[in-house]
Design a protein around this motif. Structure first.
Motif, short mmCIF file in Angstrom:
data_model
loop_
_atom_site.label_atom_id
_atom_site.label_comp_id
_atom_site.label_asym_id
_atom_site.label_seq_id
_atom_site.Cartn_x
_atom_site.Cartn_y
_atom_site.Cartn_z
N VAL A 244 0.86 -1.17 0.00
CA VAL A 244 0.00 0.00 0.00
C VAL A 244 0.90 1.22 0.00
N ASP A 245 0.47 2.29 -0.64
CA ASP A 245 1.26 3.52 -0.59
C ASP A 245 0.36 4.74 -0.60
N LEU A 246 0.93 5.83 -0.10
CA LEU A 246 0.25 7.11 -0.03
C LEU A 246 1.17 8.15 -0.66
N ALA A 247 0.66 8.89 -1.63
CA ALA A 247 1.45 9.91 -2.32
C ALA A 247 0.67 11.21 -2.41
N TYR A 248 1.40 12.29 -2.43
CA TYR A 248 0.83 13.61 -2.71
C TYR A 248 1.66 14.22 -3.82
N ARG A 249 1.10 14.30 -5.01
CA ARG A 249 1.84 14.80 -6.17
C ARG A 249 1.33 16.19 -6.54
N PHE A 250 2.28 17.11 -6.70
CA PHE A 250 1.98 18.47 -7.14
C PHE A 250 1.96 18.48 -8.66
N THR A 251 0.98 19.16 -9.24
CA THR A 251 0.88 19.30 -10.69
C THR A 251 1.68 20.52 -11.11
N PHE A 252 2.72 20.30 -11.94
CA PHE A 252 3.54 21.41 -12.41
C PHE A 252 3.04 21.94 -13.74
N VAL A 253 2.77 21.08 -14.65
CA VAL A 253 2.08 21.41 -15.89
C VAL A 253 1.01 20.34 -16.05
N GLU A 254 0.16 20.50 -16.97
CA GLU A 254 -1.01 19.63 -17.08
C GLU A 254 -0.68 18.13 -17.07
N ILE A 255 0.46 17.74 -17.61
CA ILE A 255 0.77 16.31 -17.71
C ILE A 255 1.88 15.83 -16.78
N VAL A 256 2.43 16.69 -15.93
CA VAL A 256 3.54 16.30 -15.05
C VAL A 256 3.16 16.50 -13.59
N GLU A 257 3.31 15.43 -12.80
CA GLU A 257 3.07 15.47 -11.36
C GLU A 257 4.29 14.92 -10.64
N VAL A 258 4.70 15.57 -9.56
CA VAL A 258 5.85 15.13 -8.77
C VAL A 258 5.55 15.39 -7.29
N GLY A 259 5.98 14.45 -6.42
CA GLY A 259 5.77 14.66 -4.99
C GLY A 259 6.28 13.51 -4.16
N PRO A 260 6.08 13.57 -2.85
CA PRO A 260 6.56 12.53 -1.94
C PRO A 260 5.62 11.32 -1.89
N LEU A 261 6.20 10.19 -1.53
CA LEU A 261 5.45 8.94 -1.40
C LEU A 261 5.99 8.17 -0.20
N ILE A 262 5.10 7.55 0.54
CA ILE A 262 5.49 6.62 1.60
C ILE A 262 4.61 5.38 1.44
N GLY A 263 5.18 4.22 1.73
CA GLY A 263 4.41 3.00 1.53
C GLY A 263 4.76 1.91 2.52
N TYR A 264 4.15 0.78 2.30
CA TYR A 264 4.41 -0.42 3.08
C TYR A 264 4.34 -1.59 2.13
N SER A 265 5.36 -2.43 2.13
CA SER A 265 5.41 -3.59 1.25
C SER A 265 5.70 -4.83 2.07
N HIS A 266 4.86 -5.85 1.93
CA HIS A 266 4.98 -7.07 2.73
C HIS A 266 5.15 -8.28 1.79
N PHE A 267 6.23 -9.01 1.99
CA PHE A 267 6.50 -10.22 1.22
C PHE A 267 6.19 -11.42 2.12
N PHE A 268 5.25 -12.25 1.71
CA PHE A 268 4.85 -13.42 2.49
C PHE A 268 5.83 -14.55 2.25
N GLY A 269 6.38 -15.11 3.32
CA GLY A 269 7.39 -16.16 3.23
C GLY A 269 6.83 -17.49 2.77
N LYS A 270 7.65 -18.21 2.01
CA LYS A 270 7.32 -19.57 1.58
C LYS A 270 7.76 -20.56 2.66
N ASP A 271 7.05 -21.64 2.77
CA ASP A 271 7.44 -22.76 3.63
C ASP A 271 7.92 -22.29 5.00
N ASP A 272 9.20 -22.51 5.31
CA ASP A 272 9.75 -22.17 6.62
C ASP A 272 10.41 -20.79 6.67
#
Length: 156
Positions: free
Chosen positions: A47-75
């Motif tokens: 899951v991630d949360l971002a806030y992107r500022f629009t600089f021109v109509e087609i360009v957005e840039v900003g900070p992002l923070i997220g969480y990534s979980h990898f589920f382990g196999k077997d042991d």
């Protein structure tokens, strides 16, 4: 004090010129682990949360923070990361977009290193949500963690 806090929050969101531009994004994705992690993990969920500022109509840039979980196999144990990154988007014709996130992923388990976080992506934008196909990778001292992900992103 509670009333003052509530008035302050309403003022910030009510007067913020970016608020009406739908720049807050919340994304949820699932993926297939690739790289060195595929021997140890069966599935990735993030899951991630971002806030992107629009600089021109087609360009957005900003900070992002997220969480990534990898589920382990077997042991093998699960692995979790907290990516903190700069996020950019380029709007393409017909509501398609290309994007790239670049930053650092903090490992949330002991004895696991964090690393360079990168996530190239392509997607299709609907009015209030988008669908996203991406490769999320974490490069860490000789151990590469990655996943081919598919997700949905909501804007408000």
């Amino acid at each position: 004090m509670k009333k003052l806090l509530l008035v302050g929050i309403l003022a910030i969101f009510g007067l913020n010129p970016f608020y009406g531009q739908n720049n807050f994004n919340v994304g949820i994705q699932g993926g297939i682990p690739l790289g060195d992690i595929e021997d140890f993990s069966s599935f990735e969920l993030g899951v991630d949360l971002a806030y992107r500022f629009t600089f021109v109509e087609i360009v957005e840039v900003g900070p992002l923070i997220g969480y990534s979980h990898f589920f382990g196999k077997d042991d093998f144990d699960d692995l979790s990361y907290l990516p903190i990154a700069a996020s950019g988007r380029l709007g393409l014709p017909q509501s398609f977009f290309a994007g790239f996130d670049l930053g650092y992923a903090i490992a949330l388990e002991d004895n696991v290193d964090g690393g360079l976080y990168y996530r190239p992506q392509v997607g299709y934008q609907f009015p209030t949500f988008g669908i996203v196909l991406s490769y999320a990778g974490i490069a860490s001292d000789g151990f590469d963690v990655g996943a081919l992900t598919f997700g949905v992103e909501f804007k408000w």
